[in-house]
Design a protein around this motif. Structure first.
Motif, PDB file in Angstrom:
ATOM      1  N   PHE A  38       9.554  52.677  29.388  1.00 49.63           N
ATOM      2  CA  PHE A  38       9.275  51.482  30.186  1.00 49.63           C
ATOM      3  C   PHE A  38       8.475  50.473  29.376  1.00 49.63           C
ATOM      4  CE2 PHE A  38      10.398  52.121  34.611  1.00 49.63           C
ATOM      5  CZ  PHE A  38      10.416  50.816  35.013  1.00 49.63           C
ATOM      6  N   ILE A  53      10.684  48.793  26.727  1.00 49.04           N
ATOM      7  CA  ILE A  53      11.648  47.816  27.230  1.00 49.04           C
ATOM      8  C   ILE A  53      10.933  46.569  27.724  1.00 49.04           C
ATOM      9  CG2 ILE A  53      13.258  47.435  29.110  1.00 49.04           C
ATOM     10  CD1 ILE A  53      14.535  49.962  28.520  1.00 49.04           C
ATOM     11  N   ALA A  54       9.754  46.744  28.362  1.00 46.05           N
ATOM     12  CA  ALA A  54       9.009  45.572  28.829  1.00 46.05           C
ATOM     13  C   ALA A  54       8.592  44.701  27.648  1.00 46.05           C
ATOM     14  CB  ALA A  54       7.791  46.014  29.629  1.00 46.05           C
ATOM     15  N   PHE A  55       8.078  45.338  26.577  1.00 46.53           N
ATOM     16  CA  PHE A  55       7.680  44.542  25.414  1.00 46.53           C
ATOM     17  C   PHE A  55       8.890  43.907  24.750  1.00 46.53           C
ATOM     18  CE2 PHE A  55       3.543  46.769  25.357  1.00 46.53           C
ATOM     19  CZ  PHE A  55       2.744  45.655  25.204  1.00 46.53           C
ATOM     20  N   SER A  56      10.018  44.629  24.741  1.00 44.60           N
ATOM     21  CA  SER A  56      11.224  44.066  24.150  1.00 44.60           C
ATOM     22  C   SER A  56      11.663  42.808  24.886  1.00 44.60           C
ATOM     23  CB  SER A  56      12.320  45.121  24.177  1.00 44.60           C
ATOM     24  OG  SER A  56      13.576  44.527  24.071  1.00 44.60           O
ATOM     25  N   TYR A  57      11.537  42.834  26.218  1.00 49.79           N
ATOM     26  CA  TYR A  57      11.960  41.674  27.004  1.00 49.79           C
ATOM     27  C   TYR A  57      11.007  40.505  26.804  1.00 49.79           C
ATOM     28  CZ  TYR A  57      12.784  38.881  31.204  1.00 49.79           C
ATOM     29  OH  TYR A  57      13.025  37.858  32.064  1.00 49.79           O
ATOM     30  N   TRP A 111      14.962  48.558  34.810  1.00 47.09           N
ATOM     31  CA  TRP A 111      15.352  48.131  33.460  1.00 47.09           C
ATOM     32  C   TRP A 111      16.380  47.020  33.522  1.00 47.09           C
ATOM     33  CZ3 TRP A 111      15.946  53.101  29.983  1.00 47.09           C
ATOM     34  CH2 TRP A 111      14.709  53.751  29.925  1.00 47.09           C
ATOM     35  N   LEU A 141      14.710  43.859  33.538  1.00 46.29           N
ATOM     36  CA  LEU A 141      14.248  43.475  32.208  1.00 46.29           C
ATOM     37  C   LEU A 141      15.413  43.200  31.271  1.00 46.29           C
ATOM     38  CD1 LEU A 141      11.305  45.951  31.852  1.00 46.29           C
ATOM     39  CD2 LEU A 141      11.200  43.507  32.081  1.00 46.29           C
ATOM     40  N   GLN A 142      16.602  43.118  31.791  1.00 44.93           N
ATOM     41  CA  GLN A 142      17.796  42.758  31.039  1.00 44.93           C
ATOM     42  C   GLN A 142      18.109  43.745  29.924  1.00 44.93           C
ATOM     43  OE1 GLN A 142      17.278  38.741  29.921  1.00 44.93           O
ATOM     44  NE2 GLN A 142      17.368  38.023  32.025  1.00 44.93           N
ATOM     45  N   ALA A 143      17.827  45.013  30.178  1.00 47.65           N
ATOM     46  CA  ALA A 143      18.257  46.059  29.244  1.00 47.65           C
ATOM     47  C   ALA A 143      19.433  46.777  29.898  1.00 47.65           C
ATOM     48  CB  ALA A 143      17.117  47.015  28.940  1.00 47.65           C
ATOM     49  N   LEU A 179      20.902  50.120  28.219  1.00 47.34           N
ATOM     50  CA  LEU A 179      20.030  51.293  28.330  1.00 47.34           C
ATOM     51  C   LEU A 179      19.922  51.771  29.767  1.00 47.34           C
ATOM     52  CD1 LEU A 179      17.329  50.316  25.779  1.00 47.34           C
ATOM     53  CD2 LEU A 179      18.925  52.176  25.621  1.00 47.34           C
ATOM     54  N   MET A 203       3.089  36.016  24.958  1.00 54.48           N
ATOM     55  CA  MET A 203       4.458  35.876  25.447  1.00 54.48           C
ATOM     56  C   MET A 203       4.550  36.011  26.962  1.00 54.48           C
ATOM     57  SD  MET A 203       3.642  38.729  23.764  1.00 54.48           S
ATOM     58  CE  MET A 203       3.474  40.477  24.037  1.00 54.48           C
ATOM     59  N   LEU A 238      17.441  37.170  26.220  1.00 54.71           N
ATOM     60  CA  LEU A 238      17.348  37.345  24.787  1.00 54.71           C
ATOM     61  C   LEU A 238      18.308  36.376  24.099  1.00 54.71           C
ATOM     62  CD1 LEU A 238      17.179  41.206  24.698  1.00 54.71           C
ATOM     63  CD2 LEU A 238      15.472  39.682  23.785  1.00 54.71           C
TER      64      LEU A 238
END
Lengths: 101, 201
Positions: free
Chosen positions: A45, A48-52, B46, B49-51, B54, B119, B127
């Motif tokens: 989690f 993925i949060a940091f990736s977003y 998820w 969060l646009q994953a 995954l 950010m 993305l």
């Protein structure tokens, strides 16, 4: 609007639940393995949060590898559990004291 | 309150409740099903969060494979051995104490340094809208992280070999094919030429 902190807080709560599960569970190795899965889920989690919020795909790549390793870990852990049950007729954590004796 | 926030709070409440269910149910079957629900809820979060890739992988691999494996193993064991008699033991209050400290510390850290998360000030839309999430992930995975990807494949192979070699049971009295003996056999020991005298008339 949702900020990064909301997701990090949720992951922290899930992680703490996993840690508590490992501590209070002394009867059953299966629940211990499931708590490990919960811990890894909380970590994913965060990634993925940091990736977003960082706009960086690398976090999702790392989650991909964590999922791979976690699947391998679950398979090997369950295989060890089956062998253990076959040999001792029990999966109680407190009965696994062979090294202590 | 925006619709997406309502979804986030509802789903995160479900996630926390099902995670508590995993560690509190006495019957491990209930725990496993509770963990399945928490995985599906996480996949939904998820998606927020646009994953997307995954999220789907989490459902397919975890719910479809790993949790089914867990349920298989639980059902292979004798059910009276795996059901917990009491929910809490002596160190449960201590565990609760430790857990609350962990949550408190992490939340304090997260919210006290929130001004340094540059950010987070504005939620970023996507993305990259021109290509999908799967394309983005695959491009990075097969270029920059190709060696890591192959190592991950090797880890999976290792897991297969280890699980099979651990659970393989050699029972007595089983008729097995032993290839080395078959190959190394001396043909003269297997075949005997017998001179048969032909009948004379």
């Amino acid at each position: 609007m949702l900020a990064l902190q909301s997701y990090l807080t949720l992951a922290a709560i899930v992680f703490a639940i996993g840690v508590m599960g490992i501590i209070i569970n002394r009867k059953n190795i299966i629940i211990l393995l499931m708590c490990t899965e919960l811990l890894l889920l909380a970590v994913n989690f965060n990634f993925i949060a940091f990736s977003y919020f960082n706009q960086d795909i690398t976090g999702q790549i790392f989650v991909f590898f964590i999922l791979t390793v976690a699947a391998a870990e679950a398979a090997i852990g369950l295989a060890i559990l089956v062998v253990l049950y076959r040999n001792k007729d029990s999966i109680d954590v407190q009965e696994l004291q062979t090294l202590r004796e | 309150m925006a619709f997406i926030e309502i979804i986030f709070y509802v789903f995160s409440s479900i996630l926390v409740l099902t995670s508590l269910g995993v560690i509190l149910f006495k019957n491990p079957v209930y725990s496993a099903i509770s963990l399945i629900l928490s995985f599906i809820t996480s996949a939904a979060l998820w998606l927020l969060l646009q994953a997307e890739f995954l999220a789907i992988v989490l459902i397919l691999v975890y719910v479809g494979a790993v949790m089914v494996l867990f349920l298989f193993v639980v059902m292979m064991l004798n059910i009276s051995d795996v059901i917990r008699t009491s929910r809490f033991n002596k160190i449960a209050p201590f565990a609760l104490f430790i857990g609350l400290i962990i949550v408190g510390e992490l939340i304090t850290l997260i919210w006290i340094r929130s001004d340094q998360f540059s950010m987070t000030s504005s939620p970023i839309s996507v993305l990259d809208t021109s290509v999908g999430n799967t394309t983005l992930l695959g491009t990075a995975l097969f270029t920059d992280y190709l060696y890591s990807f192959e190592i991950a494949g090797f880890i999976l192979l290792l897991a297969i070999v280890v699980s099979i070699s651990l659970t393989l049971r050699r029972r007595e009295g089983l008729k097995r094919q032993i290839v080395s003996e078959q190959v190394n056999i001396d043909p003269t020991k297997r075949m005997k030429l017998v001179d048969l005298k032909s009948e004379k008339n």
